[in-house]
Design an enzyme around this catalytic site. Sequence first.
Site, PDB file in Angstrom:
ATOM      1  N   LYS A  70      10.047 -38.498  -6.682  1.00 23.12           N
ATOM      2  CA  LYS A  70      11.261 -37.928  -7.267  1.00 23.12           C
ATOM      3  C   LYS A  70      12.355 -37.707  -6.235  1.00 23.12           C
ATOM      4  CE  LYS A  70       9.283 -35.904 -11.406  1.00 23.12           C
ATOM      5  NZ  LYS A  70       8.946 -34.723 -12.171  1.00 23.12           N
ATOM      6  N   LYS A 105       5.397 -46.282 -14.767  1.00 18.75           N
ATOM      7  CA  LYS A 105       4.857 -45.366 -15.781  1.00 18.75           C
ATOM      8  C   LYS A 105       5.886 -45.101 -16.885  1.00 18.75           C
ATOM      9  CE  LYS A 105       4.945 -41.061 -14.730  1.00 18.75           C
ATOM     10  NZ  LYS A 105       4.839 -39.733 -14.128  1.00 18.75           N
ATOM     11  N   LYS A 112       9.803 -39.739 -19.194  1.00 18.17           N
ATOM     12  CA  LYS A 112      10.949 -39.099 -19.849  1.00 18.17           C
ATOM     13  C   LYS A 112      12.220 -39.277 -19.051  1.00 18.17           C
ATOM     14  CE  LYS A 112       8.468 -35.073 -21.098  1.00 18.17           C
ATOM     15  NZ  LYS A 112       8.054 -34.342 -19.954  1.00 18.17           N
TER      16      LYS A 112
HETATM   17  P1  TYM Z   1       5.164 -33.915 -17.995  1.00 17.35           P
HETATM   18  O1  TYM Z   1       6.089 -33.074 -18.802  1.00 17.35           O
HETATM   19  O2  TYM Z   1       5.752 -34.992 -17.159  1.00 17.35           O
HETATM   20  O3  TYM Z   1       4.096 -34.606 -18.950  1.00 17.35           O
HETATM   21  C1  TYM Z   1       3.321 -33.875 -19.905  1.00 17.35           C
HETATM   22  C2  TYM Z   1       1.929 -34.489 -19.990  1.00 17.35           C
HETATM   23  O4  TYM Z   1       2.012 -35.878 -20.361  1.00 17.35           O
HETATM   24  C3  TYM Z   1       1.281 -36.661 -19.437  1.00 17.35           C
HETATM   25  N1  TYM Z   1       1.981 -37.955 -19.274  1.00 17.35           N
HETATM   26  C4  TYM Z   1       1.411 -39.153 -19.455  1.00 17.35           C
HETATM   27  N2  TYM Z   1       0.170 -39.508 -19.816  1.00 17.35           N
HETATM   28  C5  TYM Z   1      -0.089 -40.838 -19.914  1.00 17.35           C
HETATM   29  N3  TYM Z   1       0.839 -41.813 -19.683  1.00 17.35           N
HETATM   30  C6  TYM Z   1       2.098 -41.492 -19.325  1.00 17.35           C
HETATM   31  N4  TYM Z   1       3.006 -42.450 -19.105  1.00 17.35           N
HETATM   32  C7  TYM Z   1       2.434 -40.114 -19.191  1.00 17.35           C
HETATM   33  N5  TYM Z   1       3.575 -39.447 -18.859  1.00 17.35           N
HETATM   34  C8  TYM Z   1       3.278 -38.122 -18.910  1.00 17.35           C
HETATM   35  C9  TYM Z   1       1.301 -35.873 -18.135  1.00 17.35           C
HETATM   36  O5  TYM Z   1       0.234 -36.250 -17.289  1.00 17.35           O
HETATM   37  C10 TYM Z   1       1.175 -34.457 -18.649  1.00 17.35           C
HETATM   38  O6  TYM Z   1      -0.176 -34.123 -18.873  1.00 17.35           O
HETATM   39  N6  TYM Z   1       4.070 -31.014 -14.066  1.00 17.35           N
HETATM   40  C11 TYM Z   1       3.735 -31.299 -15.449  1.00 17.35           C
HETATM   41  C12 TYM Z   1       3.891 -30.114 -16.363  1.00 17.35           C
HETATM   42  C13 TYM Z   1       3.139 -28.884 -15.988  1.00 17.35           C
HETATM   43  C14 TYM Z   1       1.768 -28.655 -16.134  1.00 17.35           C
HETATM   44  C15 TYM Z   1       1.550 -27.311 -15.693  1.00 17.35           C
HETATM   45  C16 TYM Z   1       0.707 -29.429 -16.589  1.00 17.35           C
HETATM   46  C17 TYM Z   1       3.694 -27.749 -15.474  1.00 17.35           C
HETATM   47  N7  TYM Z   1       2.746 -26.797 -15.311  1.00 17.35           N
HETATM   48  C18 TYM Z   1       0.276 -26.763 -15.672  1.00 17.35           C
HETATM   49  C19 TYM Z   1      -0.569 -28.868 -16.564  1.00 17.35           C
HETATM   50  C20 TYM Z   1      -0.776 -27.548 -16.118  1.00 17.35           C
HETATM   51  C21 TYM Z   1       4.663 -32.388 -15.955  1.00 17.35           C
HETATM   52  O7  TYM Z   1       5.717 -32.593 -15.445  1.00 17.35           O
HETATM   53  O8  TYM Z   1       4.216 -32.992 -17.105  1.00 17.35           O
END
Ligand code: TYM
Length: 334
Positions: free
Chosen positions: A112, A195, A198
Amino acid sequence: MEKRVFSGIQPTGSPHLGNYLGAFRNWVALQEDYDAFYCIVDLHTLTLPWDPAALERRSIEGAAALFAAGIDPAGTVVFRQSHVAQHAELAWILTCVARMGELRRMIQFKEKSRGGDAESIGAGLFAYPVLQAADVLLYQAHGVPVGEDQRQHIELMRDLAIRFNSQFGDTFVVPEAYIPKEGARIMALDDPADKMSKSSKRPNSVVNLTDEPELVAKKIKSAVTDSGRDVIAGGDKPALTNLLMIFSLFDGSTVPELEERFAGSGYGDFKTALAETVIEGLRPIRERYLELMGDPAELNRLLAEGAAKAAAVAEGTIASVWERVGLGPRPGPQ
Ligand code: TYM
């Protein structure tokens, strides 16, 4: 005690197929057997430039997407991170336990922050995984259901929990990543090396859960494919491997079954069938989402209820953290 799971999603943009297949699907399944906490991590959204006018709306949309996908607000706690102040409090204490070197090694930070001027990258982006550790550790969660991209962040939160426990006495459950065998890394439709994300600036790379059926069909038809003509998965077929995986997760057939079904068909027929399957799979989610978004007051009520339940658990943990690190008893309401 019933085992607990915790996970979160950033309200940074629309939830997409990757979020659904890699995360939500499991969140829904796990709520049956676990005490489940799912969080709209709006404080994490502040780590990259954001639009203040959109943040609250996106947070409510995130909650609507979770309920539409099947999260049951009666038994599962869904809330906004910013509504439970203990997340920021514990994040600070853990920031003082974390080390520069381990944060510098985080792949997501490197990705990032790439391309920017190293001196002007936000400090929040650097500290981001510590806030994520606080999210989970506050709830003494055993499992963290996430996609593959979060594996390293879970490793870090384990390290922080172990370090804190050994320095100050047993305080935190050391959580484990629950990463699905299939669907943990859904790739962009227009570039199977990237990947699905968003934050992508390429609208055709992502299918959002709320995209209209015509748009889903258009995006899937324009998805890149591999050289050759056969609908088969494999190391040299990253695009088809991704599309077959998406098909399989919606349809319930295995990838070999799909390869057999489409033997002799061209890419065109395969994509038409895939588009129909995805559209039908998303239809109930999209309909329920639109219905829920028709009543934002109800969504806000559910989020407030979730925050109250979450805060009660979080306060128990932060109170023992305060005692252990020497801050003393928590002051009463001010
Ligand atoms: P975030 O918001 O990017 O994504 C949410 C969840 O979706 C999964 N994910 C994917 N899985 C498969 N293929 C993809 N292309 C894909 N893109 C996203 C992510 O692995 C995630 O599970 N840092 C985290 C949010 C967070 C969090 C936490 C997660 C903050 N605190 C505590 C677990 C526990 C994030 O940015 O996810």
